[in-house]
Write a protein that holds these residues in place. Structure first.
Motif, PDB file in Angstrom:
ATOM      1  N   ASN A 163     -20.482  14.975 -22.110  1.00  0.00           N
ATOM      2  CA  ASN A 163     -19.802  14.907 -23.403  1.00  0.00           C
ATOM      3  C   ASN A 163     -20.441  15.850 -24.421  1.00  0.00           C
ATOM      4  O   ASN A 163     -19.735  16.534 -25.181  1.00  0.00           O
ATOM      5  CB  ASN A 163     -19.851  13.475 -23.938  1.00  0.00           C
ATOM      6  CG  ASN A 163     -18.997  12.521 -23.121  1.00  0.00           C
ATOM      7  OD1 ASN A 163     -18.060  12.941 -22.451  1.00  0.00           O
ATOM      8  ND2 ASN A 163     -19.320  11.243 -23.164  1.00  0.00           N
ATOM      9  N   HIS A 178     -19.943  15.615 -15.887  1.00  0.00           N
ATOM     10  CA  HIS A 178     -18.971  14.556 -15.612  1.00  0.00           C
ATOM     11  C   HIS A 178     -18.868  14.279 -14.108  1.00  0.00           C
ATOM     12  O   HIS A 178     -18.763  13.121 -13.687  1.00  0.00           O
ATOM     13  CB  HIS A 178     -17.596  14.960 -16.154  1.00  0.00           C
ATOM     14  CG  HIS A 178     -17.535  15.050 -17.655  1.00  0.00           C
ATOM     15  ND1 HIS A 178     -18.085  14.102 -18.480  1.00  0.00           N
ATOM     16  CD2 HIS A 178     -16.975  15.977 -18.476  1.00  0.00           C
ATOM     17  CE1 HIS A 178     -17.862  14.430 -19.742  1.00  0.00           C
ATOM     18  NE2 HIS A 178     -17.198  15.562 -19.762  1.00  0.00           N
ATOM     19  N   ASN A 194     -12.704  11.522 -19.140  1.00  0.00           N
ATOM     20  CA  ASN A 194     -13.517  12.582 -19.754  1.00  0.00           C
ATOM     21  C   ASN A 194     -13.500  13.858 -18.914  1.00  0.00           C
ATOM     22  O   ASN A 194     -13.403  14.967 -19.459  1.00  0.00           O
ATOM     23  CB  ASN A 194     -14.959  12.099 -19.934  1.00  0.00           C
ATOM     24  CG  ASN A 194     -15.089  11.034 -21.006  1.00  0.00           C
ATOM     25  OD1 ASN A 194     -14.199  10.852 -21.830  1.00  0.00           O
ATOM     26  ND2 ASN A 194     -16.197  10.311 -20.993  1.00  0.00           N
TER      27      ASN A 194
END
Length: 487
Positions: A163, A178, A194
């Motif tokens: 993030n 991720h 995400n």
């Protein structure tokens, strides 16, 4: 040991009442008044603080006892017991401060915990979250990396690293973060989502679609995934599947006026005006931002005899724009920041040089709620392909010098200036290079709350001033872009 009352004599031997002496100084790091107290009296006070959970005060008084009697075994044993719990005490304080929004105090508490226990991955992770909220991305990234170095299987740290990197436009690294999180926990819906958003930003659209679909298999009520998926399907499979995605989003969150707006717009675009009207009417009761988007849709309907294609992703906008542009001329971008869009343009330019202009110092002036300096990269230039040339500096300094050295018209330009003043500067400096066949993609043309006052206004004024006739090639309320070609 009985509890000491506020009016009892202070056990440190100072002769003062407890409330006037040690109780008063419990939150004061130094307590030099106890330096001359016998070690045994200091140890009794340290024990009182310890049992009451006042660990920093207990530690300080215990250290005072050791300054009096450095070899006192009881003082050393007590200090060891206190230190064994003190890092956890500071962590709990950090969590409490964080929950209260007292971010500086949270960081200070976590730092104290790390002095006592520097190999705690959880504390590094926690302080990284606070750094991210403070707008300190590099510190957040470093903290997440440290947490992972200490515990490579710390899935949450991998996710938050992704993030933080994504917020900095470092999409390759973000996607890797991720993926690492999902390798440890494959069915985490939030992390699938995400990863989908990072892949969508990167232009890896098919894999982004797969991520959203997997997330929706696990949690069909994830409305934001339906919303993002609609934009990808709009480009790849057409408007009907996009409409179905937005129907799902509206079923899940019927009061969400943004979802209503997009469903109404797509229905209206496809000729289902009667069905669209109810959704658009509800959108008209939304926030100022939603009403501005509705205004943008109504403008696009009225601006052309035939509605131009509606796009869902910047990649599609750039493809349509580049394919419609004249065959020769300069390829330019204004507003590079992390280099995400210029890398896409460079891939479409077929090895032609692409010139990117940016101060890399952020906005030159305030832009509504964004202060001067927002979107800065602190002077750091992004990694770009070999056919990209970056020109660092303010547009009115770098562009005239560039034009003196480079002849020819503009073939294609991406304007991501945000500000009216910056867009006006670019268009006026390039006025005699903008000719029939020039394509201009505007990144913030429609969809912002005051979209009529920024890039849109600057272009409309320039078109009138320089006599440009133009047509819209495509638009996207999802990305806020519009592509125009001078005719």
């Amino acid at each position: 040991m009985k509890k000491i009352g506020r009016n009892d004599p202070c056990p440190c031997g100072s002769g003062k009442k407890y409330k006037q002496c040690c109780l008063k100084q419990q939150n004061v790091p130094a307590a030099s008044a106890h330096e001359s107290a016998p070690a045994s009296q200091s140890l009794r006070l340290a024990a009182e603080h310890f049992r009451a959970g006042r660990l920093p005060q207990a530690e300080e008084v215990c250290r005072q006892a050791l300054r009096i009697e450095p070899d006192n075994p009881e003082a050393r044993h007590m200090l060891e017991a206190i230190s064994g719990q003190l890092d956890g005490w500071h962590v709990n304080q950090g969590l409490s401060f964080h929950a209260q929004g007292r971010l500086e105090e949270a960081v200070a508490s976590y730092r104290k915990a790390l002095v006592l226990k520097p190999d705690s991955p959880v504390t590094h992770y926690n302080i990284g979250i606070v750094f991210n909220e403070q707008g300190k991305p590099e510190e957040a990234i470093a903290s997440c990396r440290q947490a992972i170095a200490l515990n490579p299987d710390f899935a949450e740290a991998h996710s938050n690293l992704g993030n933080a990197l994504q917020a900095q436009g470092r999409l390759d690294e973000a996607i890797a973060g991720h993926r690492n999180a999902l390798a440890l926990r494959p069915d985490c819906v939030e992390w699938l989502y995400n990863l989908g958003t990072a892949l969508q930003e990167q232009g890896e659209l098919n894999e982004a679609i797969a991520c959203y679909r997997r997330a929706l298999e696990l949690r069909p009520t994830l409305a934001d995934a339906w919303y993002n998926l609609h934009a990808l399907l709009l480009d790849s499979t057409g408007i009907a599947p996009a409409i179905e995605c937005m129907r799902k989003a509206v079923e899940i969150a019927p009061s969400n006026t943004n979802y209503r707006l997009f469903l109404g717009m797509l229905l209206d675009y496809s000729g289902k005006a009667e069905e669209a009207s109810g959704h658009l009417d509800m959108a008209g009761k939304g926030t100022a931002l939603i009403r501005a988007k509705l205004d943008a849709w109504r403008y696009m309907k009225s601006a052309s005899k035939t509605l131009p294609p509606v796009a869902g992703n910047p990649v599609q906008v750039f493809k349509l724009g580049m394919s419609a542009a004249r065959g020769d001329g300069l390829v330019l971008e204004f507003g590079v920041r992390f280099g995400c869009s210029i890398r896409r343009i460079a891939a479409l330019a077929d090895r032609q040089a692409v010139h990117g202009f940016d101060s890399f110092e952020g906005l030159p002036e305030a832009w509504y709620n964004e202060p001067k300096g927002s979107y800065s990269t602190r002077g750091m230039l992004p990694a770009v392909p070999g056919n990209v040339v970056l020109h660092a500096g303010w547009f009115d300094d770098t562009l005239p010098a560039f034009l003196n050295e480079n002849a020819g018209p503009v073939r294609f330009m991406n304007v991501d200036c945000d500000l009216y003043s910056s867009t006006k500067t670019v268009l006026e400096l390039l006025a005699d290079r903008i000719v029939a066949g020039t394509v201009i993609v505007f990144d913030e043309y429609i969809g912002n709350e005051r979209w009529r006052e920024d890039e849109f206004r600057a272009f409309q004024e320039a078109a009138g001033k320089f006599g440009w006739n133009y047509e819209y090639l495509c638009f996207s309320l999802f990305t806020k872009q519009a592509a125009v070609r001078i005719i």
